[in-house]
Design a protein around this motif. Structure first.
Motif, PDB file in Angstrom:
ATOM      1  N   LEU A 114       0.822  -1.213   0.000  1.00  7.00           N
ATOM      2  CA  LEU A 114       0.000   0.000   0.000  1.00  7.00           C
ATOM      3  C   LEU A 114       0.855   1.262   0.000  1.00  7.00           C
ATOM      4  CD1 LEU A 114      -2.886  -1.055   2.406  1.00  7.00           C
ATOM      5  CD2 LEU A 114      -3.122  -0.291   0.047  1.00  7.00           C
ATOM      6  N   GLY A 115       2.052   1.172   0.560  1.00 11.52           N
ATOM      7  CA  GLY A 115       2.951   2.320   0.507  1.00 11.52           C
ATOM      8  C   GLY A 115       3.349   2.648  -0.918  1.00 11.52           C
ATOM      9  N   HIS A 116       3.375   1.642  -1.767  1.00 13.85           N
ATOM     10  CA  HIS A 116       3.725   1.829  -3.187  1.00 13.85           C
ATOM     11  C   HIS A 116       2.501   2.076  -4.048  1.00 13.85           C
ATOM     12  CE1 HIS A 116       5.835   1.367  -6.943  1.00 13.85           C
ATOM     13  NE2 HIS A 116       5.098   0.337  -7.295  1.00 13.85           N
ATOM     14  N   ARG A 117       1.369   1.432  -3.679  1.00 18.46           N
ATOM     15  CA  ARG A 117       0.128   1.544  -4.449  1.00 18.46           C
ATOM     16  C   ARG A 117      -1.024   1.858  -3.491  1.00 18.46           C
ATOM     17  NH1 ARG A 117       0.265  -1.947  -9.108  1.00 18.46           N
ATOM     18  NH2 ARG A 117      -2.000  -1.716  -9.195  1.00 18.46           N
ATOM     19  N   PRO A 118      -1.233   3.121  -3.120  1.00 18.28           N
ATOM     20  CA  PRO A 118      -2.237   3.472  -2.113  1.00 18.28           C
ATOM     21  C   PRO A 118      -3.656   3.064  -2.481  1.00 18.28           C
ATOM     22  CG  PRO A 118      -0.773   5.326  -2.537  1.00 18.28           C
ATOM     23  CD  PRO A 118      -0.476   4.299  -3.585  1.00 18.28           C
ATOM     24  N   GLU A 119      -3.939   2.916  -3.779  1.00 15.58           N
ATOM     25  CA  GLU A 119      -5.286   2.586  -4.227  1.00 15.58           C
ATOM     26  C   GLU A 119      -5.513   1.087  -4.312  1.00 15.58           C
ATOM     27  OE1 GLU A 119      -2.782   1.710  -7.625  1.00 15.58           O
ATOM     28  OE2 GLU A 119      -2.735   3.295  -6.103  1.00 15.58           O
ATOM     29  N   ALA A 220       4.889   4.172   4.910  1.00 15.69           N
ATOM     30  CA  ALA A 220       3.683   3.585   4.321  1.00 15.69           C
ATOM     31  C   ALA A 220       2.485   3.777   5.235  1.00 15.69           C
ATOM     32  CB  ALA A 220       3.910   2.102   4.051  1.00 15.69           C
ATOM     33  N   SER A 223       1.001   7.177   5.018  1.00 17.04           N
ATOM     34  CA  SER A 223       0.310   7.460   3.757  1.00 17.04           C
ATOM     35  C   SER A 223      -1.042   6.743   3.647  1.00 17.04           C
ATOM     36  CB  SER A 223       1.206   7.046   2.573  1.00 17.04           C
ATOM     37  OG  SER A 223       1.312   5.628   2.489  1.00 17.04           O
ATOM     38  N   LEU A 224      -1.397   5.925   4.625  1.00 14.49           N
ATOM     39  CA  LEU A 224      -2.645   5.160   4.550  1.00 14.49           C
ATOM     40  C   LEU A 224      -3.859   6.072   4.509  1.00 14.49           C
ATOM     41  CD1 LEU A 224      -2.017   2.228   7.069  1.00 14.49           C
ATOM     42  CD2 LEU A 224      -2.244   2.043   4.588  1.00 14.49           C
ATOM     43  N   ARG A 225      -4.767   5.778   3.593  1.00 13.33           N
ATOM     44  CA  ARG A 225      -6.019   6.526   3.491  1.00 13.33           C
ATOM     45  C   ARG A 225      -7.232   5.596   3.519  1.00 13.33           C
ATOM     46  NH1 ARG A 225      -2.794   9.429   4.736  1.00 13.33           N
ATOM     47  NH2 ARG A 225      -2.122  11.439   3.869  1.00 13.33           N
ATOM     48  N   THR A 228      -8.618   1.283   8.291  1.00 13.59           N
ATOM     49  CA  THR A 228      -7.530   0.484   8.849  1.00 13.59           C
ATOM     50  C   THR A 228      -7.869   0.015  10.250  1.00 13.59           C
ATOM     51  OG1 THR A 228      -5.906   1.743   7.549  1.00 13.59           O
ATOM     52  CG2 THR A 228      -5.073   0.490   9.427  1.00 13.59           C
TER      53      THR A 228
END
Length: 301
Positions: A114-119, A220, A223-225, A228
């Motif tokens: 998710l740190g690399h691909r948040p979506e 990471a 940057s989480l949206r 969680t």
């Protein structure tokens, strides 16, 4: 569609590795991917997978690379990038964002992805893992895994090793349940994972653990949206209360559950409470979000 039987899936990952997963439930339902900890297999999620499928989730417990029936890295490398890349491949295979539920290694892999691909995901559930941890607890896990590298003469001997590692659990009367976690080679029983996972770049290289990177995982986390949830075993020696607090400071929107009496393997120690906490989170934070998205899309059509 029946939720009691699984369909076996094979997912192509990097380096020619094929990941093996069990799929429970209706593929039209929202997907949940279950990723086990180091040294475990997808079978550690069996009860959870059944429960989620019954509740209307398309549930995939996956053998991570080097574990269970999934392929081993040909070059013996098992760094964080490899496991995170596999999470991306699983999501791409599904063709839509899943909820990622990761225990220990599976949690680190999910967070790094998710740190690399948040979506990439609909939501994230970390089970007794965060960028911050207790080294003594992590070393105890490595010690247990290393103790079985020469194999066991019998299932009973393997059961003795598990009982010594998990003294808080009631020892099963039968050793048959261990078979799915072991492979028999020349009359000896070995854990169902690649020994290179611990040796060389498989676990520690030059004194640095290639599966744990607090700086990268901390970034990471910030940057989480997505919705969680952090679940901690109340008796865990790997994730301390202070470690959980540090994570929650980085991710203010995250929810937190402390499961009293559970150790690092939370689902295995108290699946009833874990299943309830996970199910409630998914319904409240993910299913409701999906419903709102669908209503908005229909209204704009």
């Amino acid at each position: 569609m029946s939720t009691s039987h699984a369909t076996t899936l094979r997912i192509a990952a990097d380096g020619g590795v094929v990941l093996v997963a069990d799929a429970y439930g209706d593929r039209a339902d929202p997907p949940v991917v279950l990723l086990h900890g180091g040294g475990q297999t997808r079978h550690s999620w069996r009860a959870t997978a059944h429960e989620l499928a019954e509740a209307g989730w398309y549930t995939l417990p996956v053998d991570q690379r080097g574990h269970g029936e999934s392929g081993w890295s040909p070059d013996g490398r098992y760094g964080l990038d490899r496991f995170a890349g596999d999470v991306v491949r699983i999501a791409e295979f599904l063709g839509r964002p899943p909820v990622l539920v990761g225990a220990s290694l599976g949690g680190n892999a999910s967070l790094a992805a998710l740190g690399h691909r948040p979506e990439l995901a609909l939501g994230l559930v970390l089970v007794d893992v965060s960028p911050f941890f207790q080294p003594k607890g992590a070393d105890r896990i490595r010690g247990f895994m290393s103790s079985g590298t020469e194999g066991f003469a019998s299932l009973e001997e393997a059961a003795d090793a598990v009982a010594a590692y998990l003294p808080h659990r009631t020892r099963p009367r039968s050793t048959e349940g261990l078979r799915k976690n072991l492979r028999e080679v020349d009359g000896r029983y070995f854990w169902h994972w690649d020994p290179a996972f611990l040796s060389g770049t498989g676990g520690r290289a030059a004194g640095r653990d290639t599966l744990i990177d607090p700086d990268r995982l901390g970034a990471a986390a910030r940057s989480l949206r997505v919705p969680t949830l952090l679940v901690r075993g109340g008796a865990s020696d790997v994730l301390g209360v202070a470690d959980a607090t540090r994570f929650l400071d980085l991710v203010p929107h995250a929810e937190y559950a402390d499961i009293e009496g559970a150790h690092h393997m939370v689902a295995g120690d108290d699946n009833t409470v874990f299943g309830r906490v996970l199910g409630e989170f998914l319904e409240r934070r993910v299913a409701s979000r999906l419903a709102l998205f669908r209503r908005t899309r229909q209204g704009g059509a």
